[in-house]
Design a protein around this motif. Sequence first.
Motif, PDB file in Angstrom:
ATOM      1  N   GLN A  98       0.827  -1.208   0.000  1.00 40.93           N
ATOM      2  CA  GLN A  98       0.000   0.000   0.000  1.00 40.93           C
ATOM      3  C   GLN A  98       0.862   1.259   0.000  1.00 40.93           C
ATOM      4  O   GLN A  98       0.538   2.237  -0.687  1.00 40.93           O
ATOM      5  N   THR A  99       1.957   1.253   0.732  1.00 41.23           N
ATOM      6  CA  THR A  99       2.876   2.401   0.749  1.00 41.23           C
ATOM      7  C   THR A  99       3.474   2.620  -0.632  1.00 41.23           C
ATOM      8  O   THR A  99       3.629   3.762  -1.080  1.00 41.23           O
ATOM      9  N   PHE A 100       3.801   1.534  -1.327  1.00 42.99           N
ATOM     10  CA  PHE A 100       4.318   1.624  -2.689  1.00 42.99           C
ATOM     11  C   PHE A 100       3.337   2.410  -3.566  1.00 42.99           C
ATOM     12  O   PHE A 100       3.718   3.346  -4.270  1.00 42.99           O
ATOM     13  N   PHE A 101       2.056   2.041  -3.511  1.00 39.36           N
ATOM     14  CA  PHE A 101       1.059   2.722  -4.340  1.00 39.36           C
ATOM     15  C   PHE A 101       0.774   4.140  -3.854  1.00 39.36           C
ATOM     16  O   PHE A 101       0.584   5.042  -4.673  1.00 39.36           O
ATOM     17  N   GLU A 102       0.760   4.356  -2.556  1.00 37.93           N
ATOM     18  CA  GLU A 102       0.595   5.725  -2.042  1.00 37.93           C
ATOM     19  C   GLU A 102       1.715   6.619  -2.578  1.00 37.93           C
ATOM     20  O   GLU A 102       1.471   7.766  -2.963  1.00 37.93           O
ATOM     21  N   MET A 157       9.211   7.793  -0.916  1.00 33.95           N
ATOM     22  CA  MET A 157       8.262   6.905  -0.248  1.00 33.95           C
ATOM     23  C   MET A 157       8.271   5.528  -0.904  1.00 33.95           C
ATOM     24  O   MET A 157       8.281   4.510  -0.208  1.00 33.95           O
ATOM     25  N   ILE A 158       8.270   5.502  -2.227  1.00 31.23           N
ATOM     26  CA  ILE A 158       8.283   4.212  -2.926  1.00 31.23           C
ATOM     27  C   ILE A 158       9.552   3.437  -2.567  1.00 31.23           C
ATOM     28  O   ILE A 158       9.492   2.254  -2.207  1.00 31.23           O
ATOM     29  N   ASN A 193      15.885  -5.735   7.829  1.00 32.42           N
ATOM     30  CA  ASN A 193      15.938  -4.895   9.032  1.00 32.42           C
ATOM     31  C   ASN A 193      14.543  -4.654   9.612  1.00 32.42           C
ATOM     32  O   ASN A 193      14.194  -3.536   9.987  1.00 32.42           O
ATOM     33  N   GLY A 194      13.726  -5.691   9.619  1.00 25.53           N
ATOM     34  CA  GLY A 194      12.408  -5.615  10.218  1.00 25.53           C
ATOM     35  C   GLY A 194      11.323  -5.020   9.336  1.00 25.53           C
ATOM     36  O   GLY A 194      10.186  -4.882   9.764  1.00 25.53           O
ATOM     37  N   VAL A 195      11.667  -4.653   8.100  1.00 24.26           N
ATOM     38  CA  VAL A 195      10.702  -4.038   7.186  1.00 24.26           C
ATOM     39  C   VAL A 195      10.529  -4.936   5.963  1.00 24.26           C
ATOM     40  O   VAL A 195      11.514  -5.401   5.378  1.00 24.26           O
ATOM     41  N   TRP A 196       9.284  -5.162   5.572  1.00 20.68           N
ATOM     42  CA  TRP A 196       9.009  -5.920   4.352  1.00 20.68           C
ATOM     43  C   TRP A 196       9.245  -5.013   3.161  1.00 20.68           C
ATOM     44  O   TRP A 196       8.618  -3.971   3.033  1.00 20.68           O
ATOM     45  N   LYS A 197      10.173  -5.423   2.277  1.00 22.18           N
ATOM     46  CA  LYS A 197      10.520  -4.619   1.107  1.00 22.18           C
ATOM     47  C   LYS A 197      10.286  -5.418  -0.167  1.00 22.18           C
ATOM     48  O   LYS A 197      10.568  -6.614  -0.238  1.00 22.18           O
ATOM     49  N   ILE A 198       9.806  -4.717  -1.177  1.00 13.69           N
ATOM     50  CA  ILE A 198       9.502  -5.342  -2.458  1.00 13.69           C
ATOM     51  C   ILE A 198      10.805  -5.549  -3.224  1.00 13.69           C
ATOM     52  O   ILE A 198      11.583  -4.613  -3.407  1.00 13.69           O
ATOM     53  N   SER A 199      11.038  -6.780  -3.666  1.00 16.89           N
ATOM     54  CA  SER A 199      12.239  -7.060  -4.446  1.00 16.89           C
ATOM     55  C   SER A 199      11.927  -7.348  -5.910  1.00 16.89           C
ATOM     56  O   SER A 199      12.798  -7.228  -6.761  1.00 16.89           O
TER      57      SER A 199
END
Length: 152
Positions: A30-34, A43-44, A131-137
């Motif tokens: 959702q942050t990616f699209f925001e 932000m992306i 580092n505790g954050v889900w990141k899109i690869s």
Amino acid sequence: MKRILLIALLAFAPMVFAQDEEAAIKKSIQTFFEGMYARDTVMIKSVCVDGMALHSVNVRAKSTKFTTEDVSEFYKGIAAVPKTEVFEEKLLGFKIQYDDGIAQVWTSYEFYFGNKLSHTGNNAFTLVKHNGVWKISYIVDTRRAPQPPKGE
């Protein structure tokens, strides 16, 4: 009584953890699209790994075309979209699977440019926990022209 309460807590703890993980995975997408809608590449990038891979499969009546997009060109393209241009990718649900530090998310979507349906398809996101954050690869999507309603 304390023993029953402890057993109940232990039984439900994995479900609560699963809901938290799925919510965090969904939030990254959702942050990616925001960020896209705000034309905010910072932000992306906050939810993407460096060197994220982007692929598309354009589905046509008699063929498909596979394309690769350079991530730096993607960011430049998003930043260059005029604020007056309205677009939205409506995600039609999330199917989330994860194990330890990897996740796979499938979302059907409808893409609107202005108020007009531009195309539809499916996204497949691969995420890693960094580092505790889900990141899109990795993102791969299908794109097809909208189909007229049946009977037309």
